[in-house]
Scaffold this active site. Structure first.
Site, short mmCIF file in Angstrom:
data_model
loop_
_atom_site.label_atom_id
_atom_site.label_comp_id
_atom_site.label_asym_id
_atom_site.label_seq_id
_atom_site.Cartn_x
_atom_site.Cartn_y
_atom_site.Cartn_z
N GLU A 42 -43.58 16.38 -0.25
CA GLU A 42 -42.23 16.93 -0.07
C GLU A 42 -42.04 18.16 -0.95
O GLU A 42 -41.53 19.20 -0.50
CB GLU A 42 -41.18 15.86 -0.37
N GLU B 195 -43.59 7.27 2.91
CA GLU B 195 -42.33 6.56 2.71
C GLU B 195 -42.10 5.44 3.72
O GLU B 195 -41.66 4.34 3.35
CB GLU B 195 -41.16 7.55 2.75
#
Length: 266
Positions: free
Chosen positions: A120, A140
């Site tokens: 990210e 995730e």
């Protein structure tokens, strides 16, 4: 220069090198790391002698993302920095470049794991170099979590949507070669040389006119969501003033005189 126990700040000429320095935890995010990182971005923007930034990780790893032990309730390392977060509740997002964009070019030098929050954060950088054994991925969903660091918005704008959705929805790892193939990173180099390659790229940037470099970067991001017609108009507004600078005139003189230009940010 700043820095914390989990974030090292060094100068290499006109380049500021920010090193995620928590190798015993694969550079998993801590408050100390995030505070140091955000302060590093601020330092780079405030100091006009800094022309580029390199982001890397210590111990052969870039960043393994969120500290899952902390998430499970063991407490996040660096609690003595908690007051900084209370003063600025967005500090951690700005540190991860979720909605903070440094005006200087940011080059990522990736070795080892760059997953979850690491991938990210990577999306907030401008140029990306990876060692051939680097591993990428957004894990995730495998933990029942959401990649809230910006990936559902930015990733489909940076790589083809089918690849973005596969990465987001499967949570599988990607090799450096595969990451380069889909455009997540720009270059793959032998293991252990990503930082050197990033610094070489930074030196090329540093040799260019800093006002021009910063204007070009700003234009690319400012026009990304515009129509072509709107973007071209905005480009003229951003670009024309550069031609009136002393640096632009110096660049032309240096070319005519067959010498390196001496840019002064004027």
């Amino acid at each position: 220069m700043g820095g914390t126990e989990h974030l090292t700040v060094e100068r290499e000429g006109a380049t500021l090198v920010l090193t995620l320095n928590r190798p015993e935890a694969k550079n998993a995010l801590s408050l100390s790391l995030l505070v140091g990182l955000y302060d590093g971005w601020l330092e780079a923007d405030a100091d006009d002698t800094i022309r580029s930034v390199v982001l890397t990780g210590a111990g052969g790893t870039f960043c393994a993302g969120m500290d899952l032990k902390a998430l499970a309730g063991d407490g996040m390392a660096g609690e003595h920095h908690r007051e900084r977060l209370r003063e600025d509740p967005d500090l951690h997002w700005k540190a991860m470049l979720r909605h903070h964009r440094p005006r200087k070019p940011v080059i990522a030098a990736v070795e080892g794991h760059c997953v979850a929050g690491g991938t990210e954060m990577l999306q907030g950088t401008d140029i990306r170099v990876a060692g051939e054994s680097a591993v990428f991925g957004l894990y995730e969903v495998r933990r029942g979590l959401f990649p809230i660091g910006g990936s559902t918005v930015r990733l489909p704008r940076q790589i083809p949507r089918t690849h973005a959705l596969e990465m987001l929805l499967t949570g599988r790892p990607y090799s450096a070669q595969e990451a380069a193939g889909i455009g997540l990173v720009g270059r793959v180099v032998p293991d252990g040389t990503a930082l050197d390659a990033a610094l070489e790229t930074a030196e090329r940037i540093n040799a260019c006119g800093p006002l021009a470099v910063e204007a070009v970067k700003a234009s690319v991001y400012e026009t990304a969501a515009m129509s072509e017609q709107e973007g071209l108009a905005a480009e003229l507004e951003r670009g024309w003033p550069v031609f009136d600078t002393a640096d632009a005139k110096e660049g032309a003189r240096a070319f005519a005189e067959k010498r390196r230009p001496r840019f002064r940010r004027e």
